[in-house]
Design a protein around this motif. Structure first.
Motif, mmCIF file in Angstrom:
data_model
loop_
_atom_site.group_PDB
_atom_site.id
_atom_site.type_symbol
_atom_site.label_atom_id
_atom_site.label_comp_id
_atom_site.label_asym_id
_atom_site.label_seq_id
_atom_site.Cartn_x
_atom_site.Cartn_y
_atom_site.Cartn_z
ATOM 1 N N THR A 112 25.543 -1.179 57.065
ATOM 2 C CA THR A 112 26.644 -2.105 56.829
ATOM 3 C C THR A 112 27.924 -1.427 56.342
ATOM 4 O OG1 THR A 112 25.904 -2.561 54.573
ATOM 5 C CG2 THR A 112 25.090 -4.031 56.312
ATOM 6 N N GLN A 113 27.932 -0.094 56.290
ATOM 7 C CA GLN A 113 29.133 0.597 55.839
ATOM 8 C C GLN A 113 29.242 1.999 56.415
ATOM 9 O OE1 GLN A 113 28.937 0.809 51.585
ATOM 10 N NE2 GLN A 113 27.349 2.334 51.570
ATOM 11 N N ILE A 114 30.479 2.467 56.470
ATOM 12 C CA ILE A 114 30.795 3.840 56.874
ATOM 13 C C ILE A 114 31.752 4.378 55.821
ATOM 14 C CG2 ILE A 114 31.902 5.305 58.604
ATOM 15 C CD1 ILE A 114 31.229 3.097 60.679
ATOM 16 N N VAL A 115 31.497 5.578 55.332
ATOM 17 C CA VAL A 115 32.380 6.204 54.350
ATOM 18 C C VAL A 115 32.989 7.447 54.991
ATOM 19 C CG1 VAL A 115 32.549 7.245 52.058
ATOM 20 C CG2 VAL A 115 30.974 5.344 52.441
ATOM 21 N N LEU A 116 34.327 7.498 54.968
ATOM 22 C CA LEU A 116 35.071 8.597 55.585
ATOM 23 C C LEU A 116 36.185 9.050 54.657
ATOM 24 C CD1 LEU A 116 35.790 6.982 59.053
ATOM 25 C CD2 LEU A 116 34.168 8.798 58.611
ATOM 26 N N PRO A 117 36.628 10.286 54.804
ATOM 27 C CA PRO A 117 37.856 10.687 54.092
ATOM 28 C C PRO A 117 39.030 9.876 54.648
ATOM 29 C CG PRO A 117 36.786 12.582 55.134
ATOM 30 C CD PRO A 117 36.057 11.365 55.581
ATOM 31 N N TRP A 118 39.985 9.527 53.803
ATOM 32 C CA TRP A 118 41.136 8.742 54.243
ATOM 33 C C TRP A 118 41.852 9.396 55.415
ATOM 34 C CZ3 TRP A 118 42.174 3.944 53.932
ATOM 35 C CH2 TRP A 118 41.784 3.184 52.841
ATOM 36 N N GLU A 119 41.928 10.725 55.421
ATOM 37 C CA GLU A 119 42.636 11.427 56.496
ATOM 38 C C GLU A 119 42.065 11.097 57.869
ATOM 39 O OE1 GLU A 119 41.007 13.536 53.915
ATOM 40 O OE2 GLU A 119 42.700 12.881 52.730
ATOM 41 N N ALA A 120 40.775 10.805 57.928
ATOM 42 C CA ALA A 120 40.142 10.503 59.211
ATOM 43 C C ALA A 120 40.677 9.207 59.819
ATOM 44 C CB ALA A 120 38.627 10.422 59.040
ATOM 45 N N LEU A 121 41.175 8.307 58.979
ATOM 46 C CA LEU A 121 41.677 7.024 59.471
ATOM 47 C C LEU A 121 43.178 7.018 59.745
ATOM 48 C CD1 LEU A 121 39.717 4.393 57.352
ATOM 49 C CD2 LEU A 121 39.319 5.123 59.699
ATOM 50 N N ASP A 122 43.836 8.169 59.577
ATOM 51 C CA ASP A 122 45.282 8.239 59.825
ATOM 52 C C ASP A 122 45.607 7.694 61.207
ATOM 53 O OD1 ASP A 122 45.909 9.283 57.374
ATOM 54 O OD2 ASP A 122 46.169 11.344 58.067
ATOM 55 N N GLY A 123 46.466 6.690 61.235
ATOM 56 C CA GLY A 123 46.891 6.108 62.499
ATOM 57 C C GLY A 123 45.919 5.126 63.111
ATOM 58 N N LEU A 124 44.740 4.946 62.523
ATOM 59 C CA LEU A 124 43.739 4.047 63.097
ATOM 60 C C LEU A 124 43.433 2.836 62.225
ATOM 61 C CD1 LEU A 124 41.092 6.598 64.425
ATOM 62 C CD2 LEU A 124 42.736 5.297 65.758
ATOM 63 N N GLU A 149 29.763 -1.202 66.257
ATOM 64 C CA GLU A 149 30.944 -1.198 67.133
ATOM 65 C C GLU A 149 32.053 -0.316 66.555
ATOM 66 O OE1 GLU A 149 31.837 -5.350 67.397
ATOM 67 O OE2 GLU A 149 30.212 -5.729 68.822
ATOM 68 N N VAL A 150 32.242 -0.371 65.233
ATOM 69 C CA VAL A 150 33.242 0.470 64.574
ATOM 70 C C VAL A 150 32.878 1.941 64.750
ATOM 71 C CG1 VAL A 150 34.183 1.148 62.321
ATOM 72 C CG2 VAL A 150 34.003 -1.269 62.929
ATOM 73 N N ASN A 151 31.606 2.251 64.605
ATOM 74 C CA ASN A 151 31.133 3.623 64.800
ATOM 75 C C ASN A 151 31.512 4.112 66.198
ATOM 76 O OD1 ASN A 151 29.772 6.051 64.501
ATOM 77 N ND2 ASN A 151 27.763 5.159 64.828
ATOM 78 N N GLU A 152 31.262 3.300 67.208
ATOM 79 C CA GLU A 152 31.600 3.667 68.589
ATOM 80 C C GLU A 152 33.122 3.826 68.747
ATOM 81 O OE1 GLU A 152 29.718 0.535 70.781
ATOM 82 O OE2 GLU A 152 27.712 1.290 70.356
ATOM 83 N N PHE A 153 33.897 2.946 68.138
ATOM 84 C CA PHE A 153 35.357 3.019 68.167
ATOM 85 C C PHE A 153 35.836 4.336 67.559
ATOM 86 C CE2 PHE A 153 39.195 2.411 65.570
ATOM 87 C CZ PHE A 153 40.133 2.086 66.540
ATOM 88 N N VAL A 207 34.175 7.162 67.164
ATOM 89 C CA VAL A 207 33.767 8.288 68.016
ATOM 90 C C VAL A 207 34.695 8.391 69.228
ATOM 91 C CG1 VAL A 207 31.922 9.159 69.514
ATOM 92 C CG2 VAL A 207 31.376 8.327 67.220
ATOM 93 N N ARG A 208 35.041 7.263 69.838
ATOM 94 C CA ARG A 208 35.972 7.273 70.984
ATOM 95 C C ARG A 208 37.336 7.833 70.595
ATOM 96 N NH1 ARG A 208 34.128 2.036 71.899
ATOM 97 N NH2 ARG A 208 36.085 1.189 71.118
ATOM 98 N N ASN A 209 37.683 7.688 69.317
ATOM 99 C CA ASN A 209 38.972 8.175 68.833
ATOM 100 C C ASN A 209 38.866 9.545 68.189
ATOM 101 O OD1 ASN A 209 41.268 6.086 69.132
ATOM 102 N ND2 ASN A 209 39.436 4.901 68.665
ATOM 103 N N GLY A 210 37.783 10.261 68.450
ATOM 104 C CA GLY A 210 37.651 11.646 68.030
ATOM 105 C C GLY A 210 37.172 11.871 66.612
#
Length: 66
Positions: free
Chosen positions: A11-23, A53-57, A59-62
């Motif tokens: 039910t969750q994904i944890v990422l560094p903020w930099e990974a979400l830049d622009g997304l 679905e977010v995980n797939e999104f 991955v599609r965005n690198g």
């Protein structure tokens, strides 16, 4: 009974903020999720179906996920 950590992982994904830049805006507009600020990390929270679905999104965005 299900193991709480396995439910949390689905039910969750944890990422560094930099990974979400622009997304982040696209992520929040396309999916029903909450993006929580954990200081140095972003915690994306949603239903198991949406998180998949977010995980797939991502991955599609690198963005590779562990």
């Amino acid at each position: 009974m299900a193991d709480p950590s396995s439910l949390r992982d689905s039910t969750q994904i944890v990422l560094p903020w930099e990974a979400l830049d622009g997304l982040r805006c696209e992520l929040e507009s396309e999916f029903t999720v909450t993006v929580h600020d954990e200081g140095h990390a972003a915690r994306i929270i949603g239903s198991p179906v949406v998180i998949k679905e977010v995980n797939e999104f991502l991955v599609r965005n690198g963005i590779s996920l562990p």
